[in-house]
Write an enzyme that holds these catalytic residues in place. Structure first.
Site, PDB file in Angstrom:
ATOM      1  CG  ASN A 387      54.993  43.682 -28.044  1.00  0.00           C
ATOM      2  OD1 ASN A 387      56.027  42.733 -27.012  1.00  0.00           O
ATOM      3  ND2 ASN A 387      55.772  42.906 -28.706  1.00  0.00           N
ATOM      4  CG  ASP A 388      55.287  47.664 -26.844  1.00  0.00           C
ATOM      5  OD1 ASP A 388      56.323  47.260 -27.229  1.00  0.00           O
ATOM      6  OD2 ASP A 388      54.254  48.052 -27.311  1.00  0.00           O
ATOM      7  CB  VAL A 389      52.680  46.036 -20.537  1.00  0.00           C
ATOM      8  CG1 VAL A 389      52.289  47.132 -20.669  1.00  0.00           C
ATOM      9  CG2 VAL A 389      52.035  44.841 -20.668  1.00  0.00           C
ATOM     10  CB  SER A 428      55.628  50.758 -29.322  1.00  0.00           C
ATOM     11  OG  SER A 428      56.731  49.666 -28.597  1.00  0.00           O
TER      12      SER A 428
END
Lengths: 463, 99
Positions: A387-389, A428
């Protein structure tokens, strides 16, 4: 019967040898070819050091020592054998926390016993106690977060002030210990209580995405704490091994922070996952949902598919199924590549271990620098459990907590398929506009089940 | 026993720190995780210190804290070792792939 002098000489020589084995071991661990020999050597050094410690002068409580050794070893052995590869980072945190705790207890025993040390040694005992306690409770929080035992990042107004109070309170009570005459029981207890609390309050606000860096930092801190308590006990093996780990761990922490483009100060002091605070909106629009079988058919007719695996893939144990799907795609003439973000999985190198385990050959795996330019020519980018990457905000949105982190440019692909468990935000706690983009389709479900449906979808084409 | 005091101790700390930085300065990303785990194992040497602390503890309080310390230290050493070795074994199996 060996004389005391000869015995002491043998003990010191053994410690020396143990330290030599540690240093050689770590050296060998930094190359894949010799790494396994390295850990064995270090292990041998450890056995030697523990064995000769029984023969130090004026030792007592042997039964207690042996019982404690047995208990600690047994529990650690069982848990370490049992844990899956996905759980490695938090296990490192857990065992590291234990080491920090052990260092703190050495300081505590020395202080409560009230030996008259000189000021420097006492200062080191206190410092080791402070750092060890913080590494202990902080690592336990990191462990609990990665293990999913604590889902929320604790934040409230004035949190930073409260954190500062606890932290400086711990330091102040430590200095007070050095300043007052004697060893007041209450003050020692207050000092350790505040130190343990500081580890918790420092770690609680840090988001999960930053945890690997934090774990690495605590690893270095534990090394330092061990070295300081080594001075207290006049034990050169602890001093040298502790400083080596402290220095090596600090460097490793910096390397990790650099890989994630997160300066350490940000990791520790900026509440990660705070959305700008100015009440601005999350990404608008709606997510477009699609069936796994439809997604599979889209990929079957693609020329090039780039897969971005994340931690969610590993949690769902979907690597093997996914690789089977990839093999079927390749049989159909589709070009399949894996794109690995530096912190895919939970820390640098973690995802490589997990894909190796599933039998994915090396020549299909590419890191961020190698593959980021290729998304433009890809028909499908399949994001699975990450997700965050892949959050485009990291490139453009200045007030995003992940701004500046290098990301995989999956949004440049013609189509993006995102396999995701649910609609929530990532680790996050940051919203991801990628999910709302026009060329993105969401496949909701457990990664392993979805991979199974993908395979079914391909079979239906041949049927 | 060797007395490590004053400036001698500082020299040792300084040189050792350089050694620590030097021995891992050129480590590939693929080994970051195992190396962190390996260095985590090495500070398991703290178990030796905890043994000494417990071995010299005379009060009940000291014995209780010392006992916890030895158990924790042993956990650090044994857990750190097993986890590191398991990870490194994984890399051996990946050598079959074309690098």
């Amino acid at each position: 019967m060996i004389s005391r002098d000869t015995l002491d000489l043998l003990i010191q020589a053994s410690y020396f040898l143990a330290v030599l084995l540690f240093i050689l071991g770590i050296k060998r661990m930094s190359s894949p070819v010799t790494a396994r020999r390295g850990i064995r050597q270090a292990g041998l050094g450890m056995l030697l050091a523990v064995a000769v410690t029984f023969f130090l002068p004026d030792m007592g409580n042997y039964l207690l020592i042996i019982t404690a050794l047995f208990l600690g070893s047994l529990l650690a052995w069982i848990s370490a054998r049992k844990v899956a590869m996905t759980g490695m980072p938090q296990m490192v945190a857990l065992y590291n926390g234990m080491g920090g705790g052990a260092a703190a207890t050495i300081g505590a025993v020395a202080l409560y016993a009230g030996h008259d040390y000189d000021l420097v040694i006492m200062g080191l005992a206190v410092l080791g106690g402070l750092i060890g306690s913080i590494a202990f409770s902080g690592s336990l929080v990191a462990y609990a977060k990665l293990e999913g035992l604590i889902a929320k990042t604790l934040r409230f107004p004035g949190l930073q002030v409260f954190n500062a109070l606890v932290f400086f309170g711990a330091i102040a009570s430590g200095i007070a210990l050095l300043a007052v005459d004697g060893y007041p029981f209450e003050l020692i207890t207050l000092f350790f209580t505040l130190s343990l609390l500081a580890g918790i309050t420092i770690t609680m606000p840090i988001g999960g995405a930053d945890m690997p860096v934090v774990i690495s930092l605590y690893n270095a801190l534990t090394g330092l704490a061990v070295a300081f308590e080594g001075f207290v006990l006049d034990n050169p093996a602890m001093i040298i091994a502790g400083i080596v780990v402290g220095a090596a761990g600090t460097l490793l922490t910096q390397l990790m922070a650099k890989a994630m483009n997160r300066p350490l100060s940000n990791v520790l002091f900026a509440g990660f996952g705070d959305t700008g605070g100015s009440g601005e909106e999350g990404p608008g629009g709606t997510m477009k949902e699609t069936e796994a079988s439809d997604a599979a058919i889209t990929m079957a007719y693609a020329d090039k598919v780039i897969i971005v695996p994340g931690y969610g893939l590993a949690v769902a144990q979907a690597q093997h199924k996914l690789w089977e799907f990839c093999e079927r795609l390749m049989e159909r003439g589709v070009e399949v590549k894996f794109a690995i973000h530096p912190v895919a999985g939970r820390m640098p190198g973690h995802m490589n271990v997990l894909l190796a385990e599933a039998g994915v050959p090396y020549d299909h795996i590419f890191d961020l620098e190698e593959i980021n330019s290729e998304f433009d020519g890809a028909d499908v980018a399949l994001v699975i459990g990450a997700n965050d990457v892949v959050n485009p905000d990291a490139r453009s949105k200045k007030d995003s907590p992940i701004f500046g982190m290098p990301i995989l440019n999956v949004d440049h692909a013609d189509n993006v398929m995102v396999v995701k468990r649910g609609r929530g935000t990532g680790f996050s706690g940051v919203e991801n506009p990628l999910f709302f983009a026009d060329n993105t389709q969401m496949v909701f479900g457990d990664a392993q089940e979805v991979a199974g449906h993908f395979i079914q979808g391909l079979k239906s084409l041949d049927g | 026993m060797i007395e490590l005091t004053g400036f001698l101790a500082l020299y040792i700390v300084m040189l050792t720190a350089f050694v620590g930085i030097e021995i891992i300065s050129r480590v590939p990303v693929i080994l970051h995780t195992p190396l962190m785990s390996g260095s985590n194992f090495v500070h398991g040497i703290v178990v030796v210190g905890a043994m000494v602390a417990l071995g010299h503890a005379e009060t009940t309080l000291g014995q209780v804290i010392g006992f916890i310390g030895v158990a924790l230290g042993a956990g650090n050493a044994v857990g750190g070792y097993v986890v590191t070795e398991r990870m490194l074994d994984m890399f051996k199996s990946s050598k079959g792939g074309k690098a």
